[in-house]
Write a protein that holds these residues in place. Structure first.
Motif, PDB file in Angstrom:
ATOM      1  N   LEU A  17      12.838  89.947  39.702  1.00  0.00           N
ATOM      2  CA  LEU A  17      13.489  91.232  39.976  1.00  0.00           C
ATOM      3  C   LEU A  17      12.757  91.964  41.096  1.00  0.00           C
ATOM      4  O   LEU A  17      13.376  92.450  42.046  1.00  0.00           O
ATOM      5  CB  LEU A  17      13.527  92.093  38.702  1.00  0.00           C
ATOM      6  CG  LEU A  17      14.057  93.513  38.868  1.00  0.00           C
ATOM      7  CD1 LEU A  17      15.513  93.507  39.312  1.00  0.00           C
ATOM      8  CD2 LEU A  17      13.882  94.294  37.563  1.00  0.00           C
ATOM      9  N   ARG A  18      11.432  92.025  41.002  1.00  0.00           N
ATOM     10  CA  ARG A  18      10.640  92.702  42.028  1.00  0.00           C
ATOM     11  C   ARG A  18      10.785  92.019  43.390  1.00  0.00           C
ATOM     12  O   ARG A  18      10.964  92.677  44.417  1.00  0.00           O
ATOM     13  CB  ARG A  18       9.162  92.747  41.635  1.00  0.00           C
ATOM     14  CG  ARG A  18       8.311  93.497  42.676  1.00  0.00           C
ATOM     15  CD  ARG A  18       6.846  93.527  42.316  1.00  0.00           C
ATOM     16  NE  ARG A  18       6.338  92.176  42.262  1.00  0.00           N
ATOM     17  CZ  ARG A  18       5.467  91.736  41.368  1.00  0.00           C
ATOM     18  NH1 ARG A  18       4.984  92.535  40.448  1.00  0.00           N
ATOM     19  NH2 ARG A  18       5.063  90.486  41.393  1.00  0.00           N
ATOM     20  N   ALA A  19      10.723  90.693  43.407  1.00  0.00           N
ATOM     21  CA  ALA A  19      10.825  89.963  44.674  1.00  0.00           C
ATOM     22  C   ALA A  19      12.186  90.185  45.334  1.00  0.00           C
ATOM     23  O   ALA A  19      12.255  90.434  46.541  1.00  0.00           O
ATOM     24  CB  ALA A  19      10.582  88.468  44.443  1.00  0.00           C
ATOM     25  N   ARG A  22      12.435  93.832  46.629  1.00  0.00           N
ATOM     26  CA  ARG A  22      11.680  94.009  47.877  1.00  0.00           C
ATOM     27  C   ARG A  22      12.374  93.328  49.052  1.00  0.00           C
ATOM     28  O   ARG A  22      12.415  93.872  50.151  1.00  0.00           O
ATOM     29  CB  ARG A  22      10.268  93.459  47.726  1.00  0.00           C
ATOM     30  CG  ARG A  22       9.374  94.340  46.888  1.00  0.00           C
ATOM     31  CD  ARG A  22       7.994  93.734  46.815  1.00  0.00           C
ATOM     32  NE  ARG A  22       7.062  94.619  46.148  1.00  0.00           N
ATOM     33  CZ  ARG A  22       5.807  94.295  45.873  1.00  0.00           C
ATOM     34  NH1 ARG A  22       5.346  93.092  46.210  1.00  0.00           N
ATOM     35  NH2 ARG A  22       5.027  95.136  45.269  1.00  0.00           N
ATOM     36  N   LEU A  23      12.894  92.138  48.810  1.00  0.00           N
ATOM     37  CA  LEU A  23      13.597  91.418  49.874  1.00  0.00           C
ATOM     38  C   LEU A  23      14.799  92.218  50.366  1.00  0.00           C
ATOM     39  O   LEU A  23      15.089  92.248  51.554  1.00  0.00           O
ATOM     40  CB  LEU A  23      14.040  90.042  49.381  1.00  0.00           C
ATOM     41  CG  LEU A  23      14.687  89.126  50.403  1.00  0.00           C
ATOM     42  CD1 LEU A  23      13.698  88.785  51.524  1.00  0.00           C
ATOM     43  CD2 LEU A  23      15.164  87.847  49.733  1.00  0.00           C
ATOM     44  N   LYS A  24      15.458  92.896  49.454  1.00  0.00           N
ATOM     45  CA  LYS A  24      16.625  93.703  49.804  1.00  0.00           C
ATOM     46  C   LYS A  24      16.223  95.103  50.305  1.00  0.00           C
ATOM     47  O   LYS A  24      17.090  95.905  50.627  1.00  0.00           O
ATOM     48  CB  LYS A  24      17.540  93.852  48.581  1.00  0.00           C
ATOM     49  CG  LYS A  24      18.074  92.552  48.042  1.00  0.00           C
ATOM     50  CD  LYS A  24      19.294  92.132  48.789  1.00  0.00           C
ATOM     51  CE  LYS A  24      19.920  90.914  48.134  1.00  0.00           C
ATOM     52  NZ  LYS A  24      21.231  90.647  48.659  1.00  0.00           N
ATOM     53  N   GLU A  25      14.929  95.373  50.342  1.00  0.00           N
ATOM     54  CA  GLU A  25      14.397  96.664  50.785  1.00  0.00           C
ATOM     55  C   GLU A  25      14.952  97.837  49.971  1.00  0.00           C
ATOM     56  O   GLU A  25      15.359  98.858  50.511  1.00  0.00           O
ATOM     57  CB  GLU A  25      14.660  96.892  52.273  1.00  0.00           C
ATOM     58  CG  GLU A  25      13.936  95.919  53.165  1.00  0.00           C
ATOM     59  CD  GLU A  25      14.111  96.238  54.631  1.00  0.00           C
ATOM     60  OE1 GLU A  25      15.246  96.106  55.144  1.00  0.00           O
ATOM     61  OE2 GLU A  25      13.101  96.631  55.251  1.00  0.00           O
ATOM     62  N   VAL A  26      14.943  97.673  48.647  1.00  0.00           N
ATOM     63  CA  VAL A  26      15.414  98.706  47.741  1.00  0.00           C
ATOM     64  C   VAL A  26      14.196  99.225  46.977  1.00  0.00           C
ATOM     65  O   VAL A  26      13.410  98.437  46.447  1.00  0.00           O
ATOM     66  CB  VAL A  26      16.463  98.134  46.752  1.00  0.00           C
ATOM     67  CG1 VAL A  26      16.891  99.176  45.733  1.00  0.00           C
ATOM     68  CG2 VAL A  26      17.666  97.584  47.508  1.00  0.00           C
ATOM     69  N   LEU A  57      20.670  93.348  32.819  1.00  0.00           N
ATOM     70  CA  LEU A  57      20.467  92.301  33.813  1.00  0.00           C
ATOM     71  C   LEU A  57      21.712  92.171  34.693  1.00  0.00           C
ATOM     72  O   LEU A  57      21.613  92.034  35.908  1.00  0.00           O
ATOM     73  CB  LEU A  57      20.151  90.967  33.133  1.00  0.00           C
ATOM     74  CG  LEU A  57      19.698  89.865  34.065  1.00  0.00           C
ATOM     75  CD1 LEU A  57      18.300  90.147  34.602  1.00  0.00           C
ATOM     76  CD2 LEU A  57      19.707  88.529  33.346  1.00  0.00           C
ATOM     77  N   PHE A  58      22.882  92.268  34.065  1.00  0.00           N
ATOM     78  CA  PHE A  58      24.138  92.234  34.804  1.00  0.00           C
ATOM     79  C   PHE A  58      24.205  93.387  35.799  1.00  0.00           C
ATOM     80  O   PHE A  58      24.549  93.203  36.965  1.00  0.00           O
ATOM     81  CB  PHE A  58      25.319  92.294  33.823  1.00  0.00           C
ATOM     82  CG  PHE A  58      26.654  92.428  34.502  1.00  0.00           C
ATOM     83  CD1 PHE A  58      27.277  91.324  35.068  1.00  0.00           C
ATOM     84  CD2 PHE A  58      27.282  93.664  34.572  1.00  0.00           C
ATOM     85  CE1 PHE A  58      28.504  91.453  35.701  1.00  0.00           C
ATOM     86  CE2 PHE A  58      28.509  93.803  35.207  1.00  0.00           C
ATOM     87  CZ  PHE A  58      29.123  92.692  35.772  1.00  0.00           C
ATOM     88  N   GLU A  65      23.157  92.857  44.453  1.00  0.00           N
ATOM     89  CA  GLU A  65      24.094  91.905  45.064  1.00  0.00           C
ATOM     90  C   GLU A  65      23.574  90.468  45.013  1.00  0.00           C
ATOM     91  O   GLU A  65      23.567  89.739  46.011  1.00  0.00           O
ATOM     92  CB  GLU A  65      24.434  92.321  46.498  1.00  0.00           C
ATOM     93  CG  GLU A  65      25.108  93.676  46.581  1.00  0.00           C
ATOM     94  CD  GLU A  65      25.373  94.144  47.995  1.00  0.00           C
ATOM     95  OE1 GLU A  65      24.715  93.648  48.939  1.00  0.00           O
ATOM     96  OE2 GLU A  65      26.254  95.003  48.157  1.00  0.00           O
ATOM     97  N   VAL A  66      23.106  90.078  43.819  1.00  0.00           N
ATOM     98  CA  VAL A  66      22.675  88.704  43.559  1.00  0.00           C
ATOM     99  C   VAL A  66      23.287  88.261  42.240  1.00  0.00           C
ATOM    100  O   VAL A  66      23.817  89.077  41.486  1.00  0.00           O
ATOM    101  CB  VAL A  66      21.131  88.576  43.494  1.00  0.00           C
ATOM    102  CG1 VAL A  66      20.497  88.930  44.820  1.00  0.00           C
ATOM    103  CG2 VAL A  66      20.544  89.398  42.365  1.00  0.00           C
TER     104      VAL A  66
END
Length: 124
Positions: A17-19, A22-26, A57-58, A65-66
């Motif tokens: 979740l964290r990764a 961060r990747l999505k810059e949120v 989780l949903f 958006e994953v």
């Protein structure tokens, strides 16, 4: 049986979740706002301190958006290793920049260059 420490699976889901976040810059606050939680609760999820319900989780997956499976880690172990590798600001920035390159030839050249960098710097 009561656990005194987080379950390893909860920790793993939290790390993914964290990764992804961060990747999505949120930010944690923005993600929390999107799903109706505080940033502290997002923090607890990411640390594996609190379990994430299926419905939450949903909602988290939808907000980021994953797919839910990306957060659960149902994919191959290679994906888990990839998520660990991108769990850093520099790696995430590099991946975002790389995604914007449309030319396959340029992408290959960049990969060759980046693969050569450790050898070049080890000579100095």
């Amino acid at each position: 049986m009561k656990r005194s420490s987080p379950h390893p699976f909860d920790v793993s889901v939290g790390q993914r979740l964290r990764a992804v976040r961060r990747l999505k810059e949120v930010s944690q606050a923005d993600l929390g706002d999107a799903v109706g939680l505080t940033f502290q609760q997002i923090q607890k999820y990411e640390q594996g301190q609190n379990r994430i319900s299926a419905s939450m989780l949903f909602e988290l997956a939808k907000a980021l958006e994953v797919s839910m499976s990306q957060l659960l880690g149902e994919a191959a172990e290679v994906q888990n290793e990839t998520m660990r590798l991108v769990d850093g600001a520099e790696a995430a920035a590099l991946l975002r920049a790389f995604q914007r390159i449309s030319s396959p030839r340029v992408r290959r050249e960049i990969i060759h260059f980046v693969e050569a960098v450790p050898d070049i710097w080890s000579l100095e």
